[in-house]
Scaffold this active site. Structure first.
Site, PDB file in Angstrom:
ATOM      1  N   CYS A 157       0.819  -1.212   0.000  1.00 49.84           N
ATOM      2  CA  CYS A 157       0.000   0.000   0.000  1.00 49.84           C
ATOM      3  C   CYS A 157       0.849   1.256   0.000  1.00 49.84           C
ATOM      4  O   CYS A 157       0.351   2.350  -0.251  1.00 49.84           O
ATOM      5  CB  CYS A 157      -0.879   0.023   1.243  1.00 49.84           C
ATOM      6  SG  CYS A 157      -1.816  -1.465   1.444  1.00 49.84           S
ATOM      7  N   HIS A 187      -2.909   7.077   3.867  1.00 52.22           N
ATOM      8  CA  HIS A 187      -3.391   5.823   3.303  1.00 52.22           C
ATOM      9  C   HIS A 187      -4.755   5.507   3.923  1.00 52.22           C
ATOM     10  O   HIS A 187      -4.950   5.606   5.127  1.00 52.22           O
ATOM     11  CB  HIS A 187      -2.388   4.705   3.623  1.00 52.22           C
ATOM     12  CG  HIS A 187      -2.857   3.347   3.225  1.00 52.22           C
ATOM     13  ND1 HIS A 187      -3.478   3.096   2.031  1.00 52.22           N
ATOM     14  CD2 HIS A 187      -2.782   2.151   3.868  1.00 52.22           C
ATOM     15  CE1 HIS A 187      -3.769   1.808   1.948  1.00 52.22           C
ATOM     16  NE2 HIS A 187      -3.365   1.209   3.055  1.00 52.22           N
ATOM     17  N   ASN A 205     -10.183  -0.207   1.332  1.00 56.42           N
ATOM     18  CA  ASN A 205      -8.733  -0.098   1.198  1.00 56.42           C
ATOM     19  C   ASN A 205      -8.329  -0.565  -0.198  1.00 56.42           C
ATOM     20  O   ASN A 205      -8.370  -1.751  -0.499  1.00 56.42           O
ATOM     21  CB  ASN A 205      -8.081  -0.970   2.276  1.00 56.42           C
ATOM     22  CG  ASN A 205      -6.567  -0.939   2.224  1.00 56.42           C
ATOM     23  OD1 ASN A 205      -5.986  -0.426   1.282  1.00 56.42           O
ATOM     24  ND2 ASN A 205      -5.939  -1.510   3.237  1.00 56.42           N
TER      25      ASN A 205
HETATM   26  N1  ACO Z   1     -17.433  -9.229  10.708  1.00 62.95           N
HETATM   27  C1  ACO Z   1     -17.785  -9.548  11.957  1.00 62.95           C
HETATM   28  N2  ACO Z   1     -16.886  -9.924  12.890  1.00 62.95           N
HETATM   29  C2  ACO Z   1     -15.591  -9.971  12.517  1.00 62.95           C
HETATM   30  C3  ACO Z   1     -15.163  -9.661  11.223  1.00 62.95           C
HETATM   31  C4  ACO Z   1     -16.147  -9.273  10.300  1.00 62.95           C
HETATM   32  N3  ACO Z   1     -15.860  -8.920   9.031  1.00 62.95           N
HETATM   33  N4  ACO Z   1     -13.834  -9.778  11.155  1.00 62.95           N
HETATM   34  C5  ACO Z   1     -13.426 -10.173  12.359  1.00 62.95           C
HETATM   35  N5  ACO Z   1     -14.474 -10.284  13.186  1.00 62.95           N
HETATM   36  C6  ACO Z   1     -14.496 -10.683  14.581  1.00 62.95           C
HETATM   37  C7  ACO Z   1     -13.260 -11.436  14.976  1.00 62.95           C
HETATM   38  O1  ACO Z   1     -13.405 -12.797  14.636  1.00 62.95           O
HETATM   39  C8  ACO Z   1     -13.203 -11.192  16.460  1.00 62.95           C
HETATM   40  O2  ACO Z   1     -14.113 -12.081  17.074  1.00 62.95           O
HETATM   41  P1  ACO Z   1     -13.680 -12.828  18.430  1.00 62.95           P
HETATM   42  O3  ACO Z   1     -13.433 -11.726  19.426  1.00 62.95           O
HETATM   43  O4  ACO Z   1     -14.872 -13.661  18.724  1.00 62.95           O
HETATM   44  O5  ACO Z   1     -12.450 -13.591  18.079  1.00 62.95           O
HETATM   45  C9  ACO Z   1     -13.767  -9.789  16.617  1.00 62.95           C
HETATM   46  O6  ACO Z   1     -14.469  -9.504  15.400  1.00 62.95           O
HETATM   47  C10 ACO Z   1     -12.722  -8.729  16.835  1.00 62.95           C
HETATM   48  O7  ACO Z   1     -11.689  -8.941  15.901  1.00 62.95           O
HETATM   49  P2  ACO Z   1     -10.406  -8.027  15.907  1.00 62.95           P
HETATM   50  O8  ACO Z   1      -9.459  -8.510  14.866  1.00 62.95           O
HETATM   51  O9  ACO Z   1      -9.887  -7.852  17.288  1.00 62.95           O
HETATM   52  O10 ACO Z   1     -11.038  -6.645  15.460  1.00 62.95           O
HETATM   53  P3  ACO Z   1     -10.332  -5.253  15.413  1.00 62.95           P
HETATM   54  O11 ACO Z   1     -11.071  -4.292  16.235  1.00 62.95           O
HETATM   55  O12 ACO Z   1      -8.850  -5.365  15.607  1.00 62.95           O
HETATM   56  O13 ACO Z   1     -10.557  -4.822  13.906  1.00 62.95           O
HETATM   57  C11 ACO Z   1      -9.437  -4.810  11.802  1.00 62.95           C
HETATM   58  C12 ACO Z   1     -10.069  -5.648  12.873  1.00 62.95           C
HETATM   59  C13 ACO Z   1     -10.482  -3.866  11.197  1.00 62.95           C
HETATM   60  C14 ACO Z   1      -8.861  -5.696  10.707  1.00 62.95           C
HETATM   61  C15 ACO Z   1      -8.306  -3.968  12.434  1.00 62.95           C
HETATM   62  O14 ACO Z   1      -7.441  -4.801  13.167  1.00 62.95           O
HETATM   63  C16 ACO Z   1      -7.499  -3.229  11.419  1.00 62.95           C
HETATM   64  O15 ACO Z   1      -7.965  -2.287  10.799  1.00 62.95           O
HETATM   65  N6  ACO Z   1      -6.221  -3.571  11.252  1.00 62.95           N
HETATM   66  C17 ACO Z   1      -5.364  -2.936  10.297  1.00 62.95           C
HETATM   67  C18 ACO Z   1      -5.725  -3.426   8.981  1.00 62.95           C
HETATM   68  C19 ACO Z   1      -5.027  -2.674   7.903  1.00 62.95           C
HETATM   69  O16 ACO Z   1      -4.809  -1.497   7.971  1.00 62.95           O
HETATM   70  N7  ACO Z   1      -4.693  -3.432   6.879  1.00 62.95           N
HETATM   71  C20 ACO Z   1      -4.139  -2.959   5.700  1.00 62.95           C
HETATM   72  C21 ACO Z   1      -2.793  -2.384   5.873  1.00 62.95           C
HETATM   73  S1  ACO Z   1      -1.777  -2.586   4.574  1.00 62.95           S
HETATM   74  C22 ACO Z   1      -2.668  -2.468   3.273  1.00 62.95           C
HETATM   75  O17 ACO Z   1      -3.381  -1.520   3.180  1.00 62.95           O
HETATM   76  C23 ACO Z   1      -2.629  -3.564   2.264  1.00 62.95           C
END
Ligand code: ACO
Length: 367
Positions: free
Chosen positions: A115, A255, A285
């Site tokens: 990214c 980003h 994204n």
């Molecule tokens: N729908 C419903 N529930 C979900 C989903 C979904 N799509 N995805 C995950 N969950 C659940 C998980 O299973 C978890 O359940 P559990 O507690 O029973 O295990 C719960 O939601 C919480 O999951 P977390 O991973 O802790 O959620 P978090 O608040 O961290 O958010 C997210 C997840 C949005 C992916 C966040 O971590 C994030 O934004 N990370 C950075 C991602 C990023 O920027 N990526 C790209 C960077 S590089 C590039 O751009 C290519």
């Protein structure tokens, strides 16, 4: 040789017509509009049709940027395409873009920096212009992530989208272009965001496909932690290098991976909301395309003008990060006309959307 500067003279973006809402995804995986919006800020994204690939999106965005700049394709010296989702591993997608746009006198190369790629590409282009080696460079950030998404994995498939953005840089004597930059990499975190196959570590095999290793995998929490830290710290460092503070920057274009990451950075650095571009709700994204799409939308809407300082910051697979301060030079040709028309027609800004078409340009100015 007198040192030259890179003036941004054209921009454009393109997103496929097919819009996929959170409600659409609710029908495919165990997720909800509420979860996606509250955790990421994303409301919809664009997915390509089956017959579209990254070069198609790049060519469309590049064509719009070139039209706005008034530069003929044959006058482009170099085409840089930042992407992690090329049409093929070989040949490089940059040559398909160069050919598709008719940039018959240009060199071309692709940059695979996740990214972060567009900021790496912009900084590289600026260096070629500063040395006097090249006069006119097209920089594209483009991705078709949807074809590498595991639509059974709710932790990734709701976050990404497809799109492309492009800018044209041209040499000028006026002081502008990249004022300070930082390119970063931490390969120790390679596994945090990875599509293991295909590649020389994991060539295509029945085993690789059966184990779904050709899809993008992400340790969301690790990337989140990395992103919040690097985004704020790298912005502070590039502002420090240039000897400027938050008040001296006119527009921050981060980003667009997650609204919470952007809001964290904005809060930590005390950035006024009106100075921060955020469109993740509409595109998801789009990896290397998020920054040029956000830049294109912001410039078309008149959120920055000649002489303004932009701060661009990206992070992504590698893990990598990059930030730069970019001064807008005098806008030339149709780019300037487009701005003036936007201002004249939009009045208090209430009607600005209606005069900007989906190519990111103003109706009536660009055929
Ligand atoms: N729908 C419903 N529930 C979900 C989903 C979904 N799509 N995805 C995950 N969950 C659940 C998980 O299973 C978890 O359940 P559990 O507690 O029973 O295990 C719960 O939601 C919480 O999951 P977390 O991973 O802790 O959620 P978090 O608040 O961290 O958010 C997210 C997840 C949005 C992916 C966040 O971590 C994030 O934004 N990370 C950075 C991602 C990023 O920027 N990526 C790209 C960077 S590089 C590039 O751009 C290519």
């Amino acid at each position: 040789m007198t040192r030259k500067h890179a003036s941004l003279i054209g921009w454009g973006h393109y997103a496929p017509e097919n819009v996929v809402t959170n409600a659409d995804l609710e029908k495919i995986v165990d997720t909800s509009d509420e979860w996606i919006k509250s955790r990421s800020g994303i409301e919809r994204r664009h997915f390509v049709s089956e017959d579209q690939a990254t070069s198609d999106l790049s060519i469309e965005a590049g064509r719009r940027a070139l039209e706005m700049s008034g530069v003929a394709p044959e006058d482009v010296d170099l085409v840089i395409v930042a992407t992690s989702s090329p049409d093929y591993l070989t040949p490089p997608v940059s040559s398909q873009v160069q050919h598709g746009l008719g940039c018959v006198n240009a060199g071309a190369f692709a940059m695979m920096v996740g990214c972060t790629g567009f900021v790496y590409g912009l900084v590289t282009a600026d260096q070629f212009i500063q040395t006097g080696a090249y006069k006119t460079i097209l920089v594209v950030g483009a991705e078709v992530i949807s074809k590498n998404l595991d639509m059974t994995d709710r932790t990734t498939c709701v976050l990404f989208g497809d799109g492309a953005g492009a800018v044209v840089l041209q040499a000028t004597d006026a002081p502008c272009g990249v004022r300070s930059f930082e390119l970063g990499s931490d390969g120790s975190q390679a596994e945090a965001l990875i599509a293991p196959c295909p590649g020389t570590r994991n060539p295509v095999s029945q085993y690789a496909v059966d184990n779904r290793t050709h899809y993008l995998r992400m340790d969301g929490r690790a990337v989140f932690k990395f992103a919040t830290r690097t985004m704020t710290e790298s912005l502070q460092r590039v502002m420090g290098k240039a000897g400027v503070g938050v008040d001296d920057v006119d527009l921050f274009i981060p980003h667009q991976a997650n609204a919470r990451i952007i809001e964290y950075a904005a809060k930590t650095l005390a950035l006024p909301p009106e100075k921060v571009v955020m469109n993740v709700a509409d595109y998801g994204n789009t990896s290397a395309a998020t920054i040029p799409i956000a830049l294109s939308e912001a410039l078309t809407a008149g959120r920055a003008e000649a002489g303004d300082t932009l701060a661009l910051v990206g992070f992504g697979a590698g893990l990598t990060w990059a930030a730069c301060l970019f001064d807008l030079g005098p806008l030339v040709g149709t780019a300037r006309a487009s701005h003036e028309a936007t201002e004249a027609t939009s009045g208090d800004g209430a009607t600005v959307d209606s005069v900007i078409d989906d190519r990111g340009v103003v109706d009536g100015l660009i055929a």
